[in-house]
Design a protein around this motif. Structure first.
Motif, PDB file in Angstrom:
ATOM      1  N   GLN A 166       0.807  -1.211   0.000  1.00 41.97           N
ATOM      2  CA  GLN A 166       0.000   0.000   0.000  1.00 41.97           C
ATOM      3  C   GLN A 166       0.844   1.267   0.000  1.00 41.97           C
ATOM      4  N   TYR A 167       2.031   1.221   0.593  1.00 45.47           N
ATOM      5  CA  TYR A 167       2.859   2.434   0.645  1.00 45.47           C
ATOM      6  C   TYR A 167       3.385   2.810  -0.735  1.00 45.47           C
ATOM      7  N   LEU A 168       3.410   1.866  -1.681  1.00 43.19           N
ATOM      8  CA  LEU A 168       3.822   2.171  -3.052  1.00 43.19           C
ATOM      9  C   LEU A 168       2.700   2.824  -3.848  1.00 43.19           C
ATOM     10  N   LEU A 169       1.468   2.721  -3.340  1.00 40.80           N
ATOM     11  CA  LEU A 169       0.301   3.092  -4.129  1.00 40.80           C
ATOM     12  C   LEU A 169      -0.488   4.247  -3.514  1.00 40.80           C
ATOM     13  N   ARG A 170       0.146   5.016  -2.694  1.00 35.08           N
ATOM     14  CA  ARG A 170      -0.589   6.066  -1.985  1.00 35.08           C
ATOM     15  C   ARG A 170      -1.128   7.118  -2.936  1.00 35.08           C
ATOM     16  N   ASP A 171      -0.454   7.327  -4.057  1.00 34.00           N
ATOM     17  CA  ASP A 171      -0.893   8.349  -5.003  1.00 34.00           C
ATOM     18  C   ASP A 171      -1.857   7.800  -6.041  1.00 34.00           C
ATOM     19  N   GLU A 172      -2.218   6.545  -5.944  1.00 34.61           N
ATOM     20  CA  GLU A 172      -3.109   5.920  -6.914  1.00 34.61           C
ATOM     21  C   GLU A 172      -4.542   5.902  -6.381  1.00 34.61           C
ATOM     22  N   ASP A 173      -5.445   5.463  -7.255  1.00 31.11           N
ATOM     23  CA  ASP A 173      -6.836   5.251  -6.858  1.00 31.11           C
ATOM     24  C   ASP A 173      -6.865   4.278  -5.687  1.00 31.11           C
ATOM     25  N   PRO A 174      -7.591   4.573  -4.607  1.00 29.50           N
ATOM     26  CA  PRO A 174      -7.622   3.658  -3.459  1.00 29.50           C
ATOM     27  C   PRO A 174      -7.990   2.233  -3.818  1.00 29.50           C
ATOM     28  N   LYS A 175      -8.813   2.070  -4.865  1.00 28.13           N
ATOM     29  CA  LYS A 175      -9.207   0.720  -5.236  1.00 28.13           C
ATOM     30  C   LYS A 175      -8.033  -0.110  -5.757  1.00 28.13           C
ATOM     31  N   ALA A 176      -6.926   0.544  -6.102  1.00 32.56           N
ATOM     32  CA  ALA A 176      -5.772  -0.181  -6.634  1.00 32.56           C
ATOM     33  C   ALA A 176      -5.117  -1.063  -5.587  1.00 32.56           C
ATOM     34  N   VAL A 177      -5.364  -0.750  -4.310  1.00 30.70           N
ATOM     35  CA  VAL A 177      -4.734  -1.567  -3.267  1.00 30.70           C
ATOM     36  C   VAL A 177      -5.603  -2.754  -2.874  1.00 30.70           C
ATOM     37  N   ILE A 178      -6.746  -2.939  -3.503  1.00 34.03           N
ATOM     38  CA  ILE A 178      -7.670  -4.012  -3.124  1.00 34.03           C
ATOM     39  C   ILE A 178      -7.447  -5.216  -4.042  1.00 34.03           C
ATOM     40  N   ASP A 179      -7.236  -6.346  -3.440  1.00 35.30           N
ATOM     41  CA  ASP A 179      -7.169  -7.601  -4.189  1.00 35.30           C
ATOM     42  C   ASP A 179      -8.561  -8.230  -4.157  1.00 35.30           C
ATOM     43  N   THR A 180      -9.247  -8.193  -5.285  1.00 32.29           N
ATOM     44  CA  THR A 180     -10.619  -8.686  -5.342  1.00 32.29           C
ATOM     45  C   THR A 180     -10.703 -10.168  -5.717  1.00 32.29           C
ATOM     46  N   ASN A 181      -9.549 -10.799  -5.945  1.00 33.70           N
ATOM     47  CA  ASN A 181      -9.542 -12.221  -6.302  1.00 33.70           C
ATOM     48  C   ASN A 181      -9.297 -13.049  -5.050  1.00 33.70           C
ATOM     49  N   PHE A 182     -10.342 -13.619  -4.513  1.00 29.89           N
ATOM     50  CA  PHE A 182     -10.206 -14.451  -3.311  1.00 29.89           C
ATOM     51  C   PHE A 182     -11.172 -15.637  -3.434  1.00 29.89           C
ATOM     52  N   PHE A 183     -10.916 -16.644  -2.606  1.00 26.45           N
ATOM     53  CA  PHE A 183     -11.706 -17.875  -2.637  1.00 26.45           C
ATOM     54  C   PHE A 183     -12.546 -17.936  -1.370  1.00 26.45           C
ATOM     55  N   LEU A 184     -13.834 -18.202  -1.528  1.00 27.48           N
ATOM     56  CA  LEU A 184     -14.740 -18.264  -0.392  1.00 27.48           C
ATOM     57  C   LEU A 184     -14.920 -19.704   0.066  1.00 27.48           C
ATOM     58  N   VAL A 185     -14.770 -19.943   1.372  1.00 29.13           N
ATOM     59  CA  VAL A 185     -14.967 -21.280   1.940  1.00 29.13           C
ATOM     60  C   VAL A 185     -15.742 -21.137   3.242  1.00 29.13           C
ATOM     61  N   THR A 186     -16.238 -22.280   3.715  1.00 24.76           N
ATOM     62  CA  THR A 186     -16.861 -22.299   5.039  1.00 24.76           C
ATOM     63  C   THR A 186     -15.852 -22.832   6.050  1.00 24.76           C
ATOM     64  N   ALA A 187     -16.207 -22.734   7.312  1.00 26.57           N
ATOM     65  CA  ALA A 187     -15.285 -23.171   8.369  1.00 26.57           C
ATOM     66  C   ALA A 187     -14.992 -24.663   8.289  1.00 26.57           C
ATOM     67  N   ARG A 188     -15.895 -25.453   7.718  1.00 26.55           N
ATOM     68  CA  ARG A 188     -15.724 -26.898   7.683  1.00 26.55           C
ATOM     69  C   ARG A 188     -15.026 -27.375   6.400  1.00 26.55           C
ATOM     70  N   THR A 189     -14.651 -26.487   5.526  1.00 22.94           N
ATOM     71  CA  THR A 189     -13.991 -26.881   4.277  1.00 22.94           C
ATOM     72  C   THR A 189     -12.666 -27.573   4.590  1.00 22.94           C
ATOM     73  N   PRO A 190     -12.457 -28.820   4.094  1.00 27.13           N
ATOM     74  CA  PRO A 190     -11.206 -29.522   4.397  1.00 27.13           C
ATOM     75  C   PRO A 190     -10.017 -28.940   3.634  1.00 27.13           C
ATOM     76  N   TRP A 191      -8.839 -29.250   4.152  1.00 32.19           N
ATOM     77  CA  TRP A 191      -7.582 -28.752   3.580  1.00 32.19           C
ATOM     78  C   TRP A 191      -7.461 -29.016   2.077  1.00 32.19           C
ATOM     79  N   PRO A 192      -7.649 -30.249   1.580  1.00 34.96           N
ATOM     80  CA  PRO A 192      -7.456 -30.482   0.140  1.00 34.96           C
ATOM     81  C   PRO A 192      -8.382 -29.622  -0.722  1.00 34.96           C
ATOM     82  N   THR A 193      -9.643 -29.479  -0.308  1.00 31.99           N
ATOM     83  CA  THR A 193     -10.588 -28.654  -1.071  1.00 31.99           C
ATOM     84  C   THR A 193     -10.169 -27.200  -1.053  1.00 31.99           C
TER      85      THR A 193
END
Length: 604
Positions: A529-556
């Motif tokens: 984030q310290y490299l991107l202070r002069d950029e659009d705030p949305k540039a520091v957001i990583d929108t690529n993530f994986f959603l799981v539940t608490a019971r999701t096993p390690w291999p999955t």
């Protein structure tokens, strides 16, 4: 902003992980369909074993007698060839065919097969080329049929594994299910070849299966049962080595002497196993160093084997060391061979012949040579002590059986397989205590001299390591709840500029989740984030993530993160929910590494 920075933000995975990303077209099959595929592989394993034996018989009769005949009983000595001294050229002719196959069709067909299967499992995502099935079958059949000192099990393992891999690729299975089918194919081939379903199952569990659970074991088991049942139509119901029953512990004092002598026998077999492993690879290096042409290399090695065959026939009346060598093993079990000096000679000759065959470029397994070496060494040991202390009532056959198991255990590292296979091959429980004692000592002594087995050393020499032995799948037992951290804060996107201005990496909560109107948008790049202070705030957001539940096993969890090409997962109360109130925790490489380290503490 530079293109390089943009790439780092939007696609933070390493290049190695990109290359290993799971194919999105691959989908796991339910247990019922996997069961059906395991049965199919068992059928092919049983039929393949029958066909493989027939092909060996074809080449054996063609090259030794000039006849077109598929019949070949490995437990009976080969009758003298009408070629006389010309028999020395038979292995040489075979070497020309084998070298052509390994040079032009499938290099994987060279050697004893199992290391290539292990490499495919641990480094090739369970993918084996279909051409290997035909190439290995023909190359090994020619090597064995023309007198090469190798076994049938390595080829049938590679052939069965290749078919399992083909089925897995055609049905677009993920890697973990392909590996199960590979193991089922290998186990089916072993079970059908030796009429040993439990031994085939043990072989897969000890050497091939990455994940050992009731489900994977059940699939392999049904493949071995199917293959063994089909093989009975060809080989009958008798064990591989049908020998008279032993009576080791009818007299408990005699049984004690026998068990006591298994201690030095086990130690001796441990050193012999180490010598066998080292000698095979020494011969490989020797031929590599002295021969540049593959044809000349293999022809020279097999010419030496041919000379040995002729000399044994000339001076002892049998070829003895050629092929799988089961006829000689039967001689030791039936007490036909009892001279310790000649048995020791057979041990050394078989060791040399196997080194010449595999070292020069032959195709075939090492399991059968291990049985031969263990049988002759055990017979020499037992007959020697029966001569010098006749009052002890020693039965040399007990040491033959224990010797075979000890040599297999020491050379392959498959302790459980050695015990179960020898029981199934003789169907005699009487010698079980001597077998277990010998197997344990042989293995311990061998690893003290040569840490790698005859299978894994080939891969280690290439710079690739594979696990040896069984380990509990500690990581697989973990769920997202046990991996995640709740050390995070939620920042509204409208407050992001203020967060950028005040935040310092390493201070405050470990992770920052960005939300808008109660919906999760992503995670902030804390370290960038310290490299991107002069950029659009949305540039520091990583929108690529994986959603799981608490019971999701390690291999999955791991497969899902790789499939989405992300290093971040959010754990929520409800599946697929992006509501802030459902958020339970965050998982990044840091949490995964911490969980893996905790699991590693439980492993040897």
């Amino acid at each position: 902003m530079s293109g390089r920075k943009q790439e780092i933000i939007q696609n933070p995975m390493s290049l190695a992980e990109k290359e290993q990303s799971t194919n999105l077209n691959e989908r796991p099959l339910p247990a019922s369909l996997m069961f059906f595929l395991a049965v199919l592989i068992g059928v092919v394993g049983g039929l393949g074993s029958i066909a493989f034996k027939a092909i060996i018989g074809f080449f054996h009769n063609l090259f030794f007698y000039g006849e077109f005949n598929l019949n070949y009983d490995a437990n009976i000595h080969t009758q003298p060839s009408p070629w006389g001294i010309g028999i020395v050229l038979v292995p040489v002719l075979g070497s020309l065919i084998v070298t052509w196959i390994t040079r032009t069709v499938a290099p994987e067909a060279r050697g004893h097969g199992v290391p290539e299967v292990l490499h495919a499992i641990y480094y090739g995502q369970g993918r084996i080329r279909p051409v290997v099935v035909i190439a290995k079958a023909i190359a090994s059949s020619v090597t064995i049929g023309t007198g090469g000192s190798v076994g049938r099990e390595g080829p049938i393992v590679q052939i069965g594994s290749a078919f399992g891999s083909i089925v897995g690729q055609l049905t677009r299975l993920p890697a973990h299910q392909r590996v199960v089918l590979i193991s089922a194919g290998a186990a089916a081939g072993i079970a059908a070849t030796f009429n040993a379903p439990i031994g085939g199952l043990a072989f897969a569990i000890e050497l091939l299966l990455v994940s050992i659970s009731a489900r994977t074991v059940a699939l392999v088991a049904i493949a071995t049962v199917t293959a063994t049942y089909i093989s009975h139509f060809y080989s009958g119901l008798l064990p591989s080595f049908d020998v008279p029953s032993l009576a080791v512990f009818e007299n408990h004092i005699i049984g004690f002497y026998t068990l006591l002598l298994c201690i030095p026998l086990g130690i001796l077999l441990g050193f012999a196993s180490s010598a066998f492993i080292r000698f095979i690879y020494y011969m490989e290096d020797w031929f590599d160093h002295h021969f540049r042409n593959d044809y000349v290399r293999h022809m020279c090695g097999m010419f030496a084997v041919g000379v040995m065959l002729y000399l044994f026939l000339r001076y002892s009346g049998q070829y003895y060391i050629g092929g799988v060598g089961y006829a000689t093993v039967m001689d030791t079990l039936r007490r036909t061979l009892s001279d310790p000096a000649f048995l020791a000679l057979l041990f050394l000759a078989k060791l040399l012949a196997t080194g010449l065959t595999l070292g020069s470029g032959g195709s075939g397994g090492v399991f059968s040579p291990s049985l031969f070496l263990g049988a002759t060494l055990g017979a020499a040991f037992g007959n020697f002590f029966a001569l010098i202390i006749p009052e002890a009532g020693i039965d040399p056959v007990v040491f033959v059986v224990a010797g075979m198991a000890g040599m297999v255990s020491g050379s392959t590292g498959a302790v459980l397989t050695a015990i179960t296979m020898l029981f199934e091959q003789t169907r005699d429980y009487s010698a079980m205590l001597p077998i277990i004692t010998t197997v344990a000592l042989a293995y311990v002594v061998r690893i003290s001299q040569t840490p790698e087995s005859i299978y894994t050393l080939k891969l280690v020499r290439r710079g690739a390591r594979v696990p040896q032995g069984l380990q509990a799948a500690v990581s697989s037992a973990r769920s997202a709840r046990t991996i995640m951290t709740n050390d995070y804060q939620i920042v509204e996107i409208s407050d992001l500029p203020e967060w950028q201005a005040s935040h310092r990496p390493g201070q405050g909560p470990r992770h920052t989740v960005v939300a808008q109107d109660g919906e999760i948008l992503g995670l902030a790049h804390d370290e960038l984030q310290y490299l991107l202070r002069d950029e659009d705030p949305k540039a520091v957001i990583d929108t690529n993530f994986f959603l799981v539940t608490a019971r999701t096993p390690w291999p999955t969890l791991i497969r899902g993160m790789r499939a989405k090409n992300t290093e971040k997962a959010l754990v929520t109360h409800n599946q697929g929910s992006t509501r802030v109130e459902d958020l339970l925790g965050v998982i990044t490489p840091r949490e995964i590494a911490h969980s893996s380290g905790a699991g590693a503490e439980l492993m040897d």
